[in-house]
Design a protein around this motif. Structure first.
Motif, PDB file in Angstrom:
ATOM      1  N   SER A 129      45.224  41.466  56.647  1.00  0.00           N
ATOM      2  CA  SER A 129      45.408  42.916  56.584  1.00  0.00           C
ATOM      3  C   SER A 129      45.094  43.427  55.184  1.00  0.00           C
ATOM      4  CB  SER A 129      46.857  43.276  56.957  1.00  0.00           C
ATOM      5  OG  SER A 129      47.093  44.657  56.851  1.00  0.00           O
ATOM      6  N   TRP A 130      44.735  44.721  55.107  1.00  0.00           N
ATOM      7  CA  TRP A 130      44.447  45.371  53.836  1.00  0.00           C
ATOM      8  C   TRP A 130      45.717  45.518  53.007  1.00  0.00           C
ATOM      9  CZ3 TRP A 130      41.284  47.039  50.188  1.00  0.00           C
ATOM     10  CH2 TRP A 130      41.678  48.095  49.365  1.00  0.00           C
ATOM     11  N   PHE A 131      45.569  45.299  51.691  1.00  0.00           N
ATOM     12  CA  PHE A 131      46.704  45.434  50.781  1.00  0.00           C
ATOM     13  C   PHE A 131      46.160  45.849  49.425  1.00  0.00           C
ATOM     14  CE2 PHE A 131      50.094  43.880  47.961  1.00  0.00           C
ATOM     15  CZ  PHE A 131      51.220  44.369  48.625  1.00  0.00           C
ATOM     16  N   ASN A 132      46.535  47.043  48.973  1.00  0.00           N
ATOM     17  CA  ASN A 132      46.020  47.564  47.709  1.00  0.00           C
ATOM     18  C   ASN A 132      46.908  47.115  46.551  1.00  0.00           C
ATOM     19  OD1 ASN A 132      44.364  49.089  45.979  1.00  0.00           O
ATOM     20  ND2 ASN A 132      45.790  50.803  46.061  1.00  0.00           N
ATOM     21  N   VAL A 133      46.281  46.575  45.485  1.00  0.00           N
ATOM     22  CA  VAL A 133      47.062  46.032  44.373  1.00  0.00           C
ATOM     23  C   VAL A 133      46.675  46.619  43.024  1.00  0.00           C
ATOM     24  CG1 VAL A 133      47.514  43.832  45.506  1.00  0.00           C
ATOM     25  CG2 VAL A 133      45.442  44.098  44.133  1.00  0.00           C
ATOM     26  N   VAL A 175      38.225  33.437  48.366  1.00  0.00           N
ATOM     27  CA  VAL A 175      37.481  34.675  48.092  1.00  0.00           C
ATOM     28  C   VAL A 175      38.447  35.809  47.783  1.00  0.00           C
ATOM     29  CG1 VAL A 175      35.972  36.435  49.101  1.00  0.00           C
ATOM     30  CG2 VAL A 175      35.466  34.011  49.443  1.00  0.00           C
ATOM     31  N   MET A 176      39.509  35.936  48.592  1.00  0.00           N
ATOM     32  CA  MET A 176      40.488  36.996  48.385  1.00  0.00           C
ATOM     33  C   MET A 176      41.275  36.788  47.091  1.00  0.00           C
ATOM     34  SD  MET A 176      39.954  39.044  50.789  1.00  0.00           S
ATOM     35  CE  MET A 176      39.190  39.123  52.402  1.00  0.00           C
ATOM     36  N   PHE A 177      41.576  35.555  46.766  1.00  0.00           N
ATOM     37  CA  PHE A 177      42.304  35.267  45.527  1.00  0.00           C
ATOM     38  C   PHE A 177      41.468  35.663  44.308  1.00  0.00           C
ATOM     39  CE2 PHE A 177      43.358  32.413  41.998  1.00  0.00           C
ATOM     40  CZ  PHE A 177      44.716  32.639  41.879  1.00  0.00           C
ATOM     41  N   LEU A 178      40.189  35.313  44.324  1.00  0.00           N
ATOM     42  CA  LEU A 178      39.313  35.685  43.217  1.00  0.00           C
ATOM     43  C   LEU A 178      39.168  37.201  43.129  1.00  0.00           C
ATOM     44  CD1 LEU A 178      36.540  32.949  43.579  1.00  0.00           C
ATOM     45  CD2 LEU A 178      38.381  33.055  41.881  1.00  0.00           C
ATOM     46  N   TRP A 179      39.097  37.855  44.284  1.00  0.00           N
ATOM     47  CA  TRP A 179      38.947  39.314  44.309  1.00  0.00           C
ATOM     48  C   TRP A 179      40.183  39.984  43.703  1.00  0.00           C
ATOM     49  CZ3 TRP A 179      39.686  43.283  48.654  1.00  0.00           C
ATOM     50  CH2 TRP A 179      38.993  44.457  48.354  1.00  0.00           C
ATOM     51  N   VAL A 180      41.368  39.502  44.076  1.00  0.00           N
ATOM     52  CA  VAL A 180      42.608  40.054  43.516  1.00  0.00           C
ATOM     53  C   VAL A 180      42.677  39.781  42.017  1.00  0.00           C
ATOM     54  CG1 VAL A 180      45.123  39.884  43.547  1.00  0.00           C
ATOM     55  CG2 VAL A 180      43.864  39.895  45.702  1.00  0.00           C
ATOM     56  N   SER A 181      42.277  38.589  41.597  1.00  0.00           N
ATOM     57  CA  SER A 181      42.316  38.241  40.179  1.00  0.00           C
ATOM     58  C   SER A 181      41.383  39.132  39.366  1.00  0.00           C
ATOM     59  CB  SER A 181      41.936  36.771  39.987  1.00  0.00           C
ATOM     60  OG  SER A 181      42.836  35.912  40.671  1.00  0.00           O
ATOM     61  N   LEU A 182      40.212  39.447  39.918  1.00  0.00           N
ATOM     62  CA  LEU A 182      39.258  40.296  39.214  1.00  0.00           C
ATOM     63  C   LEU A 182      39.770  41.724  39.051  1.00  0.00           C
ATOM     64  CD1 LEU A 182      35.871  39.111  40.791  1.00  0.00           C
ATOM     65  CD2 LEU A 182      36.707  38.677  38.465  1.00  0.00           C
ATOM     66  N   GLN A 183      40.731  42.125  39.888  1.00  0.00           N
ATOM     67  CA  GLN A 183      41.288  43.465  39.780  1.00  0.00           C
ATOM     68  C   GLN A 183      42.361  43.560  38.696  1.00  0.00           C
ATOM     69  OE1 GLN A 183      42.045  45.522  43.616  1.00  0.00           O
ATOM     70  NE2 GLN A 183      41.085  43.758  44.611  1.00  0.00           N
ATOM     71  N   GLY A 184      42.697  42.425  38.083  1.00  0.00           N
ATOM     72  CA  GLY A 184      43.601  42.431  36.947  1.00  0.00           C
ATOM     73  C   GLY A 184      45.005  42.885  37.279  1.00  0.00           C
ATOM     74  N   THR A 185      45.638  42.272  38.260  1.00  0.00           N
ATOM     75  CA  THR A 185      46.994  42.654  38.640  1.00  0.00           C
ATOM     76  C   THR A 185      47.974  42.313  37.521  1.00  0.00           C
ATOM     77  OG1 THR A 185      47.402  40.523  39.712  1.00  0.00           O
ATOM     78  CG2 THR A 185      46.475  42.289  41.069  1.00  0.00           C
ATOM     79  N   VAL A 236      49.238  37.544  47.902  1.00  0.00           N
ATOM     80  CA  VAL A 236      48.455  38.702  48.314  1.00  0.00           C
ATOM     81  C   VAL A 236      47.170  38.259  49.007  1.00  0.00           C
ATOM     82  CG1 VAL A 236      47.139  40.679  47.463  1.00  0.00           C
ATOM     83  CG2 VAL A 236      49.426  40.222  46.571  1.00  0.00           C
ATOM     84  N   ALA A 237      46.579  37.147  48.556  1.00  0.00           N
ATOM     85  CA  ALA A 237      45.360  36.641  49.192  1.00  0.00           C
ATOM     86  C   ALA A 237      45.622  36.251  50.644  1.00  0.00           C
ATOM     87  CB  ALA A 237      44.821  35.453  48.404  1.00  0.00           C
TER      88      ALA A 237
END
Length: 388
Positions: A272-276, A239-249, A265-266
């Motif tokens: 913990s929270w990590f802004n990317v 879930v976290m990996f998909l969320w990070v990917s959707l943010q277009g890092t 990052v996932a």
């Protein structure tokens, strides 16, 4: 508060860099010592798991270090053959070599009474990479090991002094690596205010108070279903990996290494929270903390449902009852930090009613643009709203 000039690398920074290099070496020996203790105690499975976590974290960290070296400007690479650098990373010594190389450069900077800006920028570049790699290694290795160590202590209802010290040090290392990472990002601000002691303490505490309940919930879940975490972690990680990917890092130089970065990052986001990504983070932060709080409560409820009334771990109910107030206190401290101690808040107070200027911070200018760490600069732009 008055803005301070760009920070310069001096004896204090050199001492901290030396301590970081020593800690990186000691951490490897400590992990091996703990694993050997598990093996001698008749727990080969736990020893193998501890070593597996160490190996996985090391491989990921060395891979990131190698990809960064290959993409760095030639003048920033160590003056050693490329083959030797590759061999050091294959032997899992690349991060330690980075620390030692930074010490060498830092010593030259400190010994030069009038170090030019280019030398200072080069040292800053190296320090930023080490800070990021330390953060990766800490969350990939120490945080999962923290769950493993706590599980062992709670399962046997006894703790050796070395175990208690190791658990406390792990918590401190994780939160300290977050603080060090945040300080690295703030060094990119042109009109940067010093990260004072009060700001550092609040930042350190809110990360600690948010991390402790999460680790406790995961550990309690493993007490009843040791293999359940093998299902829970991959699902939440995905879930976290998909969320990070959707943010277009866009952190790495090519798509392949970028996937490694997102995967790392996932893992961090699992704990913990990590802004990317740039832009307003309030909405993403609310979504993230709501998800993690709900997930942690679900894990805790599973443990409460599965334990018997006469369970010898009944004292943990009281500890679990304090976890929610601890998490809420961490959120409150985070709100206080971003409202009064974050650079954006200072800019708003200085900007008065000019909302455009008040919500924009300027990045530090340099006479050597090639020596600016592009990776960390992008994260600084994601962390702080800046003028482009």
């Amino acid at each position: 508060m008055a803005p301070r000039a760009a920070g310069r690398f001096g004896p204090l920074q050199l001492a901290l860099a030396a301590a970081g290099a020593a800690a990186a070496a000691l951490d490897v020996f400590a992990d091996g010592w703990v694993a050997a203790g598990y093996a001698r105690g008749g727990q080969p499975g736990r020893a193998a798991l501890a070593l597996a976590l160490l190996a996985a974290a090391s491989v990921a960290t060395q891979a990131c270090s190698w990809f960064w070296l290959r993409s760095d400007p030639p003048e920033l690479r160590p003056a050693v053959p490329t083959g030797l650098l590759a061999a050091l990373h294959l032997l899992q010594l690349g991060f330690l070599f980075r620390c030692l190389h930074a010490l060498k450069v830092g010593w030259k900077v400190c010994c030069t009474k009038t170090a030019v800006e280019e030398e200072q920028s080069r040292m800053a570049f190296l320090s930023h990479d080490i800070s990021m790699l330390r953060l990766f290694e800490t969350f990939l290795e120490n945080t999962p090991q923290l769950v493993l160590f706590l599980h062992g202590v709670l399962q046997t209802n006894k703790a050796e002094p070395s175990q208690g010290l190791g658990i406390c040090m792990a918590f401190l290392c994780v939160t300290w690596s977050l603080l060090d990472y945040h300080q690295s990002l703030r060094s990119f601000l042109q009109d940067k205010y010093e990260l004072r002691l009060s700001s550092s303490v609040i930042y350190f505490l809110w990360n600690l108070f948010l991390l402790c309940p999460r680790v406790l919930a995961v550990t309690l879940f493993t007490l009843l279903w040791p293999y359940g975490v093998a299902i829970h972690f991959p699902l939440v990680w995905l879930v976290m990996f998909l969320w990070v990917s959707l943010q277009g890092t866009d952190f790495m130089e090519s798509p392949g290494p970028e996937q490694l970065y997102r995967a790392t990052v996932a893992v961090i986001l699992y704990f913990s929270w990590f802004n990317v990504a740039p832009g307003r983070t309030l909405g993403r932060s609310v979504i993230y903390h709501s998800f993690i709080l709900a997930d942690s409560m679900l894990l805790a409820l599973c443990w409460l449902w599965g334990q018997s009334p006469s369970d010898e771990h009944s004292y943990l109910v009281l500890l679990l009852g304090a976890a929610l107030p601890c998490y809420l206190l961490g959120l409150l401290l985070r709100v206080a930090y971003y409202k009064w101690l974050h650079p954006n808040a200072w800019a708003q107070r200085e900007g008065g009613h000019d909302e455009v200027d008040a919500n924009r911070l300027k990045l530090r200018l340099t006479s050597a643009p090639a020596l600016v760490n592009r990776r960390m600069r992008c994260l600084a732009q994601a962390q702080f709203p800046v003028c482009q």
